[in-house]
Enzyme design. Structure first.
Site, PDB file in Angstrom:
ATOM      1  N   GLY A   1     -26.745 -20.116 -53.059  1.00 30.07           N
ATOM      2  CA  GLY A   1     -25.765 -20.166 -52.498  1.00 30.07           C
ATOM      3  C   GLY A   1     -24.675 -21.087 -53.424  1.00 30.07           C
ATOM      4  N   HIS A   2     -23.815 -20.314 -53.925  1.00 33.59           N
ATOM      5  CA  HIS A   2     -22.666 -21.141 -54.825  1.00 33.59           C
ATOM      6  C   HIS A   2     -21.468 -21.311 -54.162  1.00 33.59           C
ATOM      7  CE1 HIS A   2     -25.440 -20.403 -58.683  1.00 33.59           C
ATOM      8  NE2 HIS A   2     -25.936 -21.671 -57.747  1.00 33.59           N
TER       9      HIS A   2
ATOM     10  N   GLY B   1     -32.224 -28.400 -55.415  1.00 35.65           N
ATOM     11  CA  GLY B   1     -31.226 -27.030 -55.148  1.00 35.65           C
ATOM     12  C   GLY B   1     -29.735 -27.887 -54.540  1.00 35.65           C
ATOM     13  N   ASP B   2     -28.705 -27.024 -54.429  1.00 42.77           N
ATOM     14  CA  ASP B   2     -27.496 -27.514 -53.811  1.00 42.77           C
ATOM     15  C   ASP B   2     -26.932 -28.691 -54.309  1.00 42.77           C
ATOM     16  OD1 ASP B   2     -28.149 -25.592 -51.828  1.00 42.77           O
ATOM     17  OD2 ASP B   2     -29.579 -26.736 -50.474  1.00 42.77           O
ATOM     18  N   GLU B   3     -27.112 -28.705 -55.723  1.00 38.25           N
ATOM     19  CA  GLU B   3     -26.526 -30.049 -56.244  1.00 38.25           C
ATOM     20  C   GLU B   3     -24.978 -29.733 -56.838  1.00 38.25           C
ATOM     21  OE1 GLU B   3     -29.096 -28.330 -57.621  1.00 38.25           O
ATOM     22  OE2 GLU B   3     -30.944 -29.473 -57.808  1.00 38.25           O
TER      23      GLU B   3
ATOM     24  N   ASP C   1     -18.425 -39.250 -53.903  1.00 38.70           N
ATOM     25  CA  ASP C   1     -17.287 -39.601 -52.687  1.00 38.70           C
ATOM     26  C   ASP C   1     -18.059 -39.816 -51.451  1.00 38.70           C
ATOM     27  OD1 ASP C   1     -17.299 -36.714 -53.582  1.00 38.70           O
ATOM     28  OD2 ASP C   1     -16.299 -36.507 -51.840  1.00 38.70           O
TER      29      ASP C   1
ATOM     30  N   SER D   1     -18.305 -36.044 -60.231  1.00 41.58           N
ATOM     31  CA  SER D   1     -17.361 -35.231 -59.132  1.00 41.58           C
ATOM     32  C   SER D   1     -16.957 -36.063 -58.066  1.00 41.58           C
ATOM     33  CB  SER D   1     -18.048 -34.022 -58.964  1.00 41.58           C
ATOM     34  OG  SER D   1     -17.284 -33.068 -57.977  1.00 41.58           O
TER      35      SER D   1
ATOM     36  N   PRO E   1     -29.129 -27.424 -41.341  1.00 45.87           N
ATOM     37  CA  PRO E   1     -28.738 -28.711 -41.602  1.00 45.87           C
ATOM     38  C   PRO E   1     -29.800 -29.032 -42.866  1.00 45.87           C
ATOM     39  CG  PRO E   1     -29.536 -28.332 -39.548  1.00 45.87           C
ATOM     40  CD  PRO E   1     -29.734 -27.248 -39.728  1.00 45.87           C
TER      41      PRO E   1
ATOM     42  N   ASN F   1     -31.086 -15.860 -52.472  1.00 48.20           N
ATOM     43  CA  ASN F   1     -31.530 -17.166 -51.712  1.00 48.20           C
ATOM     44  C   ASN F   1     -30.469 -18.307 -52.068  1.00 48.20           C
ATOM     45  OD1 ASN F   1     -32.575 -17.083 -54.189  1.00 48.20           O
ATOM     46  ND2 ASN F   1     -34.383 -17.810 -53.931  1.00 48.20           N
TER      47      ASN F   1
ATOM     48  N   LYS G   1     -23.900 -27.074 -58.419  1.00 50.49           N
ATOM     49  CA  LYS G   1     -23.773 -26.500 -59.585  1.00 50.49           C
ATOM     50  C   LYS G   1     -22.602 -25.627 -59.882  1.00 50.49           C
ATOM     51  CE  LYS G   1     -28.078 -25.074 -59.263  1.00 50.49           C
ATOM     52  NZ  LYS G   1     -28.336 -25.519 -58.136  1.00 50.49           N
ATOM     53  N   GLY G   2     -22.282 -24.893 -58.915  1.00 46.97           N
ATOM     54  CA  GLY G   2     -21.236 -23.935 -58.986  1.00 46.97           C
ATOM     55  C   GLY G   2     -19.801 -24.479 -59.282  1.00 46.97           C
TER      56      GLY G   2
ATOM     57  N   ARG H   1     -47.546  -6.252 -59.786  1.00 45.00           N
ATOM     58  CA  ARG H   1     -47.295  -4.972 -60.675  1.00 45.00           C
ATOM     59  C   ARG H   1     -47.409  -3.730 -59.953  1.00 45.00           C
ATOM     60  NH1 ARG H   1     -51.573  -6.675 -64.460  1.00 45.00           N
ATOM     61  NH2 ARG H   1     -52.147  -7.740 -62.649  1.00 45.00           N
TER      62      ARG H   1
ATOM     63  N   GLN I   1     -31.124 -22.760 -57.365  1.00 41.27           N
ATOM     64  CA  GLN I   1     -31.908 -23.755 -56.840  1.00 41.27           C
ATOM     65  C   GLN I   1     -31.978 -24.909 -57.951  1.00 41.27           C
ATOM     66  OE1 GLN I   1     -33.588 -20.181 -57.004  1.00 41.27           O
ATOM     67  NE2 GLN I   1     -32.272 -20.076 -55.208  1.00 41.27           N
TER      68      GLN I   1
HETATM   69  P1  IMP Z   1     -37.060 -18.970 -50.944  1.00 39.95           P
HETATM   70  O1  IMP Z   1     -36.486 -19.378 -52.361  1.00 39.95           O
HETATM   71  O2  IMP Z   1     -36.135 -18.268 -49.998  1.00 39.95           O
HETATM   72  O3  IMP Z   1     -38.590 -18.440 -50.989  1.00 39.95           O
HETATM   73  O4  IMP Z   1     -37.214 -20.429 -50.150  1.00 39.95           O
HETATM   74  C1  IMP Z   1     -38.351 -21.214 -50.621  1.00 39.95           C
HETATM   75  C2  IMP Z   1     -37.763 -22.938 -50.644  1.00 39.95           C
HETATM   76  O5  IMP Z   1     -36.714 -22.930 -51.736  1.00 39.95           O
HETATM   77  C3  IMP Z   1     -37.304 -23.281 -49.195  1.00 39.95           C
HETATM   78  O6  IMP Z   1     -37.575 -24.599 -49.174  1.00 39.95           O
HETATM   79  C4  IMP Z   1     -35.730 -22.860 -49.311  1.00 39.95           C
HETATM   80  O7  IMP Z   1     -34.871 -23.555 -48.517  1.00 39.95           O
HETATM   81  C5  IMP Z   1     -35.736 -23.407 -50.938  1.00 39.95           C
HETATM   82  N1  IMP Z   1     -34.408 -22.780 -51.387  1.00 39.95           N
HETATM   83  C6  IMP Z   1     -34.254 -21.435 -51.867  1.00 39.95           C
HETATM   84  N2  IMP Z   1     -32.927 -21.085 -52.407  1.00 39.95           N
HETATM   85  C7  IMP Z   1     -32.433 -22.380 -52.381  1.00 39.95           C
HETATM   86  C8  IMP Z   1     -31.241 -22.928 -52.601  1.00 39.95           C
HETATM   87  O8  IMP Z   1     -30.155 -22.266 -53.148  1.00 39.95           O
HETATM   88  N3  IMP Z   1     -30.503 -24.179 -52.582  1.00 39.95           N
HETATM   89  C9  IMP Z   1     -31.758 -25.016 -51.679  1.00 39.95           C
HETATM   90  N4  IMP Z   1     -33.081 -24.587 -51.353  1.00 39.95           N
HETATM   91  C10 IMP Z   1     -33.206 -23.342 -51.615  1.00 39.95           C
END
Ligand code: IMP
Length: 430
Positions: free
Chosen positions: A41-42, A13-15, A335, A415, A306, A39, A17-18, A143, A226
Site C-alpha cells: 500500500g503506497h 514495511g509501511d516506512e 514529526d 520527512s 491498526p 499486498n 517509501k512512496g 511450477r 514491504q
Molecule cells: P502477505 O504479504 O499478505 O502474505 O502478508 C505477510 C506479512 O507481511 C503479514 O504480516 C502482512 O501484514 C505483512 N505485509 C504484507 N504487505 C505489507 C505491506 O505493504 N506493509 C506492511 N506489512 C505488509
C-alpha cells in the site's frame, strides 16, 4: 555512470517509501516494482490529492515517467485494472507509460480462497493481507500449477491450463475445508481471457525493456514493496511476506543486475511499526504506543488494520542495512514523535541472560529478546514547518545524529509531514 537507484524499506514495511520514490522520480526515467503484489500500500499526496496505490508503481503519478512492473511481482488483474481506472478518473494518464512483465505470475481467485482457509485453520496464522500473495508465490515455486501474465493473452492455451489446474485446486481446497469455495474452469477461463485482453496493451518483455533503457543511458529507480524485515529469506521468518522485499529481489525480480545500482536509499520510520503476527521486541502496549498510532495514523493502507507501534529498533535495522546494502538513510515521520518527553532507541537485546547485538535468525528466539534502550530527550515542539536541519530543535538533531551514528550511515532525507514540501534534504549524498 547511469543513475540506478533503489528505494528500499529497512523495517517491516509501511516506512512511507512512496513519498521518497515520488520525490526522487523526477531524477529518473523509469520507476520499477520488483516484488510483492496487491499486498503493498503506497500513499502519495500529490497536488493536494491523496493516491493509494497497491500494484502500480508510484512513478505513474509523474508525467513522462515509464512505470514498470517486473517479473518478480504477483499480479491480480482485477486490482490492476481498478487502479488504472482510479488513476484515469483523477486525470492521470495510464497507457503505454505503464508496462507489465509477461513473466509476472497471476493471482487467481482460488489463491485468495486457499489463503483464507489456511489463515483461519488451526495452527500458525501469519496475519497476512489476504490478497493471495503466499499461495501464488507457492505455485510459482511449485511450477505445476502456476500461470504467468503472458499466458493470459493466449485464449486456447489458458483454457487448457485452467482445465488442468482448477480440478486439482478444487480438490486441495476441499481437503482444507469441506465448506471451501470451488471454481469452474471454463467460467474462470472466460473471465481471465477477458482480463488478459484488457491487460494486453501493458504486457511486454520488461527484461529487454530495462536493458534497452539502461543501454540508452536512461535512469532507473527500483521501488521495493514491504520492508527488508519482511523478506522471505532475510526477515523474521515465517512472519514475512513470500517475496524478496530487500534489494536482493531486484536481480531476480527484474532480470536486472543489482551490481548496476549506483545508490541505495534505505527508508526508515523514526520509530517502528508492524502489521500482522510476528516478534516485535520494541512493541509498546501503553499510551505511548497508542499516541504514536494516532499521531502517525498507523492503520494499514490495504487492510485498515491498526499497526503495532514501538520504539526504533536499531538491532533489527542494522541487520536490514547489511542485507539491503543501504548507502544512506531517509528518515520518515519524525514529526510523529514531537510531543513525547523522551525517545528511546533499542541498541541491543537481552537474550537468555546475556546481551546480544545481532539480530537472531529465528522468530522464537526474537520473541524472547528484551530491548536494551538508550534514552534521549524529546523536543516537545511542532517541527512540521521546518525546512532545514538547522531549523530543527537541537534534541531532534541529536536523535537523528544518534540514529546515523548507530547505523553507520549518513542521513540524506528527513520527512516531517506527508506533503512533498515537508521534506529536509540534508545535502550529504547529492
Ligand atoms: P502477505 O504479504 O499478505 O502474505 O502478508 C505477510 C506479512 O507481511 C503479514 O504480516 C502482512 O501484514 C505483512 N505485509 C504484507 N504487505 C505489507 C505491506 O505493504 N506493509 C506492511 N506489512 C505488509
Amino acid at each position: 555512470m547511469t543513475a540506478c537507484t533503489s528505494v528500499v524499506g529497512l523495517q517491516w514495511g509501511d516506512e512511507a517509501k512512496g513519498k521518497i520514490v515520488d520525490l526522487l522520480t523526477p531524477d529518473h526515467d523509469l520507476v520499477v516494482r520488483y516484488n510483492g503484489g496487491p499486498n503493498a500500500g503506497h500513499t502519495v499526496v500529490c497536488n493536494g490529492k491523496s493516491f493509494k496505490l497497491s500494484l502500480i508503481p508510484t512513478g505513474i503519478l509523474r508525467p513522462k515517467v515509464q512505470a514498470v512492473i517486473g517479473n518478480g511481482v504477483v499480479v491480480y488483474p482485477p486490482r490492476f485494472l481498478d487502479e488504472c481506472d482510479g488513476l484515469r478518473a483523477n486525470g492521470i494518464e495510464v497507457g503505454s507509460n505503464l508496462l507489465l512483465s509477461d513473466r509476472a505470475h497471476v493471482i487467481l481467485p482460488y489463491h485468495l480462497e486457499e489463503e483464507a482457509l489456511r489463515e483461519s485453520a488451526e495452527g500458525r496464522s501469519i496475519g497476512t493481507t489476504g490478497r493471495g500473495i503466499g499461495p501464488c508465490y507457492q505455485d510459482k515455486a511449485g511450477r505445476h500449477l502456476a500461470i504467468r501474465v503472458g499466458e493470459l493473452l493466449d485464449a486456447d492455451h489458458l483454457r487448457h491450463r485452467l482445465r488442468e489446474i482448477v480440478p486439482i485446486k478444487n480438490r486441495l481446497l476441499t481437503a482444507l475445508s469441506p465448506q471451501a469455495k470451488t471454481f469452474d474452469p471454463d467460467r474462470l477461463a472466460d473471465e481471465y481471457i477477458a482480463l488478459g485482453q484488457a491487460l494486453r496493451p501493458h504486457v511486454t518483455d520488461t527484461v529487454r525493456l530495462l536493458h534497452d533503457a539502461y543501454a540508452k543511458g536512461r535512469r532507473i529507480l527500483f521501488e521495493a514493496a514491504q520492508g527488508t524485515l519482511l523478506d522471505v529469506d532475510h526477515g523474521t521468518f515465517p512472519y514475512v511476506t513470500s517475496s524478496n522485499s530487500s534489494t536482493t529481489g531486484i536481480w531476480s525480480g527484474c532480470g536486472f543486475p543489482a551490481r548496476r545500482l549506483t545508490r541505495i536509499v534505505g527508508v526508515i520510520k523514526a520509530y517502528s511499526t508492524r502489521v500482522g503476527q510476528g516478534p516485535f521486541p520494541t512493541e509498546l502496549h501503553d499510551e505511548i504506543g497508542e499516541h504514536i498510532r494516532q499521531t502517525g495514523r498507523e492503520y494499514g493502507t490495504v487492510t485498515g488494520r491498526p499497526r503495532r507501534c514501538g520504539w526504533f529498533d536499531a538491532v533489527a535495522v542494522k541487520h536490514a542495512v547489511m542485507v539491503s546494502g543501504a548507502d544512506e538513510l531517509a528518515i520518515m515521520l519524525l514529526d510523529v514523535l514531537s510531543e513525547l518527553d523522551e525517545i528511546r532507541i533499542c541498541v541491543a537485546y537481552e537474550y537468555d541472560g546475556r546481551q546480544i547485538e545481532h539480530f537472531p535468525a529465528f522468530a522464537h528466539q526474537l520473541e524472547k529478546c528484551k530491548p536494551i534502550y538508550e534514552t534521549l530527550p524529546g523536543w516537545k515542539r511542532d517541527i512540521s514547518g521546518c525546512r532545514t536541519l538547522a531549523e530543527l530543535p537541537a534534541q531532534a538533531r541529536r536523535y537523528l545524529d544518534r540514529l546515523s551514528a548507530i547505523l553507520g550511515l549518513p542521513i540524506s532525507i528527513v520527512s516531517i509531514g506527508p506533503d512533498r514540501e515537508q521534506t529536509i534534504f540534508c545535502g550529504c549524498c547529492d
